[in-house]
Write a protein that holds these residues in place. Sequence first.
Motif, PDB file in Angstrom:
ATOM      1  N   GLN A 124      37.342  47.423  46.217  1.00 35.58           N
ATOM      2  CA  GLN A 124      38.579  47.000  45.096  1.00 35.58           C
ATOM      3  C   GLN A 124      38.540  45.672  44.012  1.00 35.58           C
ATOM      4  N   ASP A 125      37.672  44.766  44.648  1.00 33.50           N
ATOM      5  CA  ASP A 125      36.982  43.601  44.078  1.00 33.50           C
ATOM      6  C   ASP A 125      36.223  44.437  42.819  1.00 33.50           C
ATOM      7  N   LEU A 126      35.256  44.972  43.654  1.00 33.38           N
ATOM      8  CA  LEU A 126      34.166  45.243  42.346  1.00 33.38           C
ATOM      9  C   LEU A 126      34.821  46.223  41.578  1.00 33.38           C
ATOM     10  N   GLY A 127      35.530  46.657  41.514  1.00 34.91           N
ATOM     11  CA  GLY A 127      35.964  48.333  40.835  1.00 34.91           C
ATOM     12  C   GLY A 127      36.115  48.145  39.607  1.00 34.91           C
ATOM     13  N   ASP A 128      36.380  49.047  38.895  1.00 38.25           N
ATOM     14  CA  ASP A 128      36.509  48.510  37.052  1.00 38.25           C
ATOM     15  C   ASP A 128      38.143  49.511  36.365  1.00 38.25           C
ATOM     16  N   GLY A 129      39.187  49.191  38.093  1.00 41.48           N
ATOM     17  CA  GLY A 129      39.932  49.502  37.364  1.00 41.48           C
ATOM     18  C   GLY A 129      40.753  50.991  37.019  1.00 41.48           C
ATOM     19  N   THR A 130      39.933  51.638  36.892  1.00 41.78           N
ATOM     20  CA  THR A 130      39.938  53.411  36.373  1.00 41.78           C
ATOM     21  C   THR A 130      40.589  53.980  37.620  1.00 41.78           C
ATOM     22  N   VAL A 131      40.105  53.429  38.823  1.00 42.50           N
ATOM     23  CA  VAL A 131      40.625  54.461  39.892  1.00 42.50           C
ATOM     24  C   VAL A 131      42.135  53.356  40.682  1.00 42.50           C
TER      25      VAL A 131
ATOM     26  N   VAL B 112      43.719  51.722  43.494  1.00 39.26           N
ATOM     27  CA  VAL B 112      44.294  52.069  45.206  1.00 39.26           C
ATOM     28  C   VAL B 112      45.213  51.853  45.675  1.00 39.26           C
ATOM     29  N   THR B 113      45.896  52.880  45.952  1.00 37.23           N
ATOM     30  CA  THR B 113      47.796  52.726  46.116  1.00 37.23           C
ATOM     31  C   THR B 113      47.673  53.521  47.576  1.00 37.23           C
ATOM     32  N   LYS B 114      48.927  52.864  48.765  1.00 32.36           N
ATOM     33  CA  LYS B 114      48.849  53.585  49.494  1.00 32.36           C
ATOM     34  C   LYS B 114      49.347  54.972  49.206  1.00 32.36           C
ATOM     35  N   PRO B 115      49.454  55.963  50.452  1.00 28.51           N
ATOM     36  CA  PRO B 115      49.968  57.196  50.393  1.00 28.51           C
ATOM     37  C   PRO B 115      51.509  57.056  50.318  1.00 28.51           C
ATOM     38  N   PRO B 116      52.239  58.383  50.103  1.00 26.05           N
ATOM     39  CA  PRO B 116      53.442  58.191  50.000  1.00 26.05           C
ATOM     40  C   PRO B 116      54.480  58.454  51.327  1.00 26.05           C
TER      41      PRO B 116
ATOM     42  N   GLU C 278      38.638  44.133  55.090  1.00 21.71           N
ATOM     43  CA  GLU C 278      38.075  43.853  54.364  1.00 21.71           C
ATOM     44  C   GLU C 278      36.822  44.488  53.081  1.00 21.71           C
ATOM     45  N   HIS C 279      36.459  45.202  53.671  1.00 22.56           N
ATOM     46  CA  HIS C 279      35.530  46.143  52.919  1.00 22.56           C
ATOM     47  C   HIS C 279      35.567  47.103  51.789  1.00 22.56           C
ATOM     48  N   VAL C 280      37.829  47.096  52.414  1.00 22.10           N
ATOM     49  CA  VAL C 280      37.744  47.892  51.475  1.00 22.10           C
ATOM     50  C   VAL C 280      38.379  47.181  50.090  1.00 22.10           C
ATOM     51  N   GLU C 281      39.062  45.949  50.601  1.00 22.10           N
ATOM     52  CA  GLU C 281      39.531  45.070  49.973  1.00 22.10           C
ATOM     53  C   GLU C 281      38.143  44.164  48.524  1.00 22.10           C
ATOM     54  N   GLU C 282      36.581  44.632  48.922  1.00 20.96           N
ATOM     55  CA  GLU C 282      36.047  44.063  48.301  1.00 20.96           C
ATOM     56  C   GLU C 282      36.096  45.300  47.295  1.00 20.96           C
TER      57      GLU C 282
END
Length: 75
Positions: A60-67, A69-73, A54-58
Amino acid sequence: MAGTGMSDDTRERIEKLETEVAHQAHTIDELNGVVTEQARQIERLTRRMTALVEHVEELQDLGDGTVPVTKPPHY
Protein backbone atom coordinates in the motif's frame (compact mmCIF):
# COMPACT_ATOMS: atom_id res chain seq x y z
CA MET A 1 -10.00 -62.51 52.25
CA ALA A 2 -8.89 -62.85 55.79
CA GLY A 3 -6.85 -60.14 57.39
CA THR A 4 -7.32 -57.45 54.74
CA GLY A 5 -10.23 -55.76 56.47
CA MET A 6 -11.72 -54.98 53.06
CA SER A 7 -14.85 -56.53 51.61
CA ASP A 8 -14.96 -57.85 48.05
CA ASP A 9 -17.41 -55.08 47.17
CA THR A 10 -15.05 -52.41 48.48
CA ARG A 11 -12.11 -53.97 46.63
CA GLU A 12 -14.10 -54.02 43.37
CA ARG A 13 -15.14 -50.39 43.84
CA ILE A 14 -11.53 -49.36 44.42
CA GLU A 15 -10.34 -51.29 41.37
CA LYS A 16 -13.07 -49.67 39.27
CA LEU A 17 -12.06 -46.21 40.52
CA GLU A 18 -8.39 -46.92 39.81
CA THR A 19 -9.26 -48.02 36.28
CA GLU A 20 -11.32 -44.88 35.71
CA VAL A 21 -8.52 -42.67 37.03
CA ALA A 22 -6.02 -44.40 34.70
CA HIS A 23 -8.32 -43.82 31.70
CA GLN A 24 -8.84 -40.20 32.70
CA ALA A 25 -5.08 -39.65 33.07
CA HIS A 26 -4.57 -41.13 29.59
CA THR A 27 -7.27 -38.87 28.15
CA ILE A 28 -5.75 -35.82 29.83
CA ASP A 29 -2.34 -36.69 28.34
CA GLU A 30 -3.88 -37.03 24.87
CA LEU A 31 -5.76 -33.74 25.19
CA ASN A 32 -2.62 -32.00 26.40
CA GLY A 33 -0.85 -33.17 23.25
CA VAL A 34 -3.66 -31.83 21.09
CA VAL A 35 -3.73 -28.47 22.88
CA THR A 36 0.06 -28.17 22.65
CA GLU A 37 0.01 -28.85 18.90
CA GLN A 38 -2.84 -26.40 18.38
CA ALA A 39 -0.89 -23.73 20.28
CA ARG A 40 2.07 -24.32 17.95
CA GLN A 41 -0.18 -24.07 14.90
CA ILE A 42 -1.77 -20.86 16.18
CA GLU A 43 1.67 -19.36 16.80
CA ARG A 44 2.83 -20.29 13.26
CA LEU A 45 -0.35 -18.92 11.70
CA THR A 46 -0.11 -15.73 13.74
CA ARG A 47 3.46 -15.17 12.54
CA ARG A 48 2.43 -15.79 8.93
CA MET A 49 -0.57 -13.49 9.21
CA THR A 50 1.58 -10.75 10.73
CA ALA A 51 4.07 -11.10 7.88
CA LEU A 52 1.27 -10.95 5.30
CA VAL A 53 -0.26 -7.87 6.92
CA GLU A 54 3.14 -6.18 6.91
CA HIS A 55 3.62 -7.13 3.25
CA VAL A 56 0.22 -5.71 2.28
CA GLU A 57 0.96 -2.51 4.18
CA GLU A 58 4.28 -2.21 2.36
CA LEU A 59 2.52 -2.68 -0.97
CA GLN A 60 0.00 0.00 0.00
CA ASP A 61 2.85 2.37 0.85
CA LEU A 62 4.53 1.65 -2.50
CA GLY A 63 1.34 1.99 -4.51
CA ASP A 64 0.69 5.01 -6.68
CA GLY A 65 -2.82 5.44 -5.35
CA THR A 66 -4.57 4.44 -8.56
CA VAL A 67 -5.90 1.17 -7.10
CA PRO A 68 -7.35 1.68 -3.64
CA VAL A 69 -7.05 -1.20 -1.22
CA THR A 70 -10.41 -1.60 0.43
CA LYS A 71 -12.11 -4.26 2.50
CA PRO A 72 -14.69 -6.45 0.81
CA PRO A 73 -18.33 -5.34 1.23
CA HIS A 74 -19.07 -7.98 3.86
CA TYR A 75 -16.69 -6.30 6.37
